[in-house]
Design a protein around this motif. Sequence first.
Motif, mmCIF file in Angstrom:
data_model
loop_
_atom_site.group_PDB
_atom_site.id
_atom_site.type_symbol
_atom_site.label_atom_id
_atom_site.label_comp_id
_atom_site.label_asym_id
_atom_site.label_seq_id
_atom_site.Cartn_x
_atom_site.Cartn_y
_atom_site.Cartn_z
ATOM 1 N N GLN A 33 0.842 -1.204 0.000
ATOM 2 C CA GLN A 33 0.000 0.000 0.000
ATOM 3 C C GLN A 33 0.874 1.250 0.000
ATOM 4 O O GLN A 33 0.569 2.214 -0.689
ATOM 5 C CB GLN A 33 -0.935 0.013 1.205
ATOM 6 N N ILE A 34 1.943 1.227 0.779
ATOM 7 C CA ILE A 34 2.853 2.373 0.817
ATOM 8 C C ILE A 34 3.488 2.579 -0.552
ATOM 9 O O ILE A 34 3.608 3.710 -1.027
ATOM 10 C CB ILE A 34 3.932 2.179 1.903
ATOM 11 N N ALA A 35 3.865 1.482 -1.209
ATOM 12 C CA ALA A 35 4.488 1.581 -2.534
ATOM 13 C C ALA A 35 3.532 2.189 -3.548
ATOM 14 O O ALA A 35 3.969 2.858 -4.496
ATOM 15 C CB ALA A 35 4.949 0.205 -3.000
ATOM 16 N N ASN A 36 2.238 2.007 -3.351
ATOM 17 C CA ASN A 36 1.240 2.542 -4.276
ATOM 18 C C ASN A 36 0.741 3.931 -3.892
ATOM 19 O O ASN A 36 -0.072 4.512 -4.601
ATOM 20 C CB ASN A 36 0.052 1.580 -4.380
ATOM 21 N N THR A 37 1.207 4.458 -2.774
ATOM 22 C CA THR A 37 0.783 5.778 -2.310
ATOM 23 C C THR A 37 1.568 6.856 -3.053
ATOM 24 O O THR A 37 2.787 6.742 -3.210
ATOM 25 C CB THR A 37 1.028 5.916 -0.793
ATOM 26 N N PRO A 38 0.880 7.898 -3.517
ATOM 27 C CA PRO A 38 1.577 8.977 -4.228
ATOM 28 C C PRO A 38 2.634 9.660 -3.349
ATOM 29 O O PRO A 38 2.485 9.740 -2.123
ATOM 30 C CB PRO A 38 0.459 9.962 -4.573
ATOM 31 N N ASP A 39 3.692 10.144 -4.002
ATOM 32 C CA ASP A 39 4.790 10.806 -3.283
ATOM 33 C C ASP A 39 4.292 11.955 -2.414
ATOM 34 O O ASP A 39 4.752 12.138 -1.289
ATOM 35 C CB ASP A 39 5.831 11.335 -4.261
ATOM 36 N N ARG A 40 3.372 12.727 -2.927
ATOM 37 C CA ARG A 40 2.864 13.894 -2.180
ATOM 38 C C ARG A 40 2.224 13.469 -0.848
ATOM 39 O O ARG A 40 2.437 14.096 0.182
ATOM 40 C CB ARG A 40 1.871 14.649 -3.051
ATOM 41 N N ALA A 41 1.452 12.386 -0.879
ATOM 42 C CA ALA A 41 0.815 11.897 0.349
ATOM 43 C C ALA A 41 1.857 11.363 1.328
ATOM 44 O O ALA A 41 1.767 11.603 2.538
ATOM 45 C CB ALA A 41 -0.208 10.818 0.013
ATOM 46 N N LEU A 42 2.858 10.634 0.804
ATOM 47 C CA LEU A 42 3.919 10.127 1.685
ATOM 48 C C LEU A 42 4.682 11.269 2.347
ATOM 49 O O LEU A 42 5.005 11.198 3.533
ATOM 50 C CB LEU A 42 4.886 9.244 0.900
ATOM 51 N N ARG A 43 4.966 12.316 1.575
ATOM 52 C CA ARG A 43 5.674 13.471 2.153
ATOM 53 C C ARG A 43 4.841 14.144 3.229
ATOM 54 O O ARG A 43 5.375 14.553 4.267
ATOM 55 C CB ARG A 43 6.023 14.468 1.058
ATOM 56 N N ALA A 44 3.545 14.266 2.995
ATOM 57 C CA ALA A 44 2.664 14.897 3.984
ATOM 58 C C ALA A 44 2.626 14.083 5.272
ATOM 59 O O ALA A 44 2.736 14.632 6.373
ATOM 60 C CB ALA A 44 1.258 15.063 3.408
ATOM 61 N N ILE A 45 2.495 12.780 5.140
ATOM 62 C CA ILE A 45 2.471 11.900 6.317
ATOM 63 C C ILE A 45 3.808 11.965 7.049
ATOM 64 O O ILE A 45 3.855 12.079 8.285
ATOM 65 C CB ILE A 45 2.134 10.452 5.905
#
Length: 62
Positions: A33-45
């Motif tokens: 799921q993390i691998a499929n999460t957009p970069d922008r969302a990962l950066r925000a988290i």
Amino acid sequence: MDDRWLQVLGLVLIIEALLPFVSPRGYRQAVQQIANTPDRALRAIAFVVLVVGAVLVMLSRH
């Protein structure tokens, strides 16, 4: 290295290893799921986690 830093590092390693130890299948699903999460969302988290961590460190020093 200060003993506290070793304790903190050890605690981080223990926490990081808990999920794959307890539930390897759940860990694999989470990683997918993390691998499929957009970069922008990962950066925000990651930013929120960094801020919370910094606040906790600052509060623990008082």
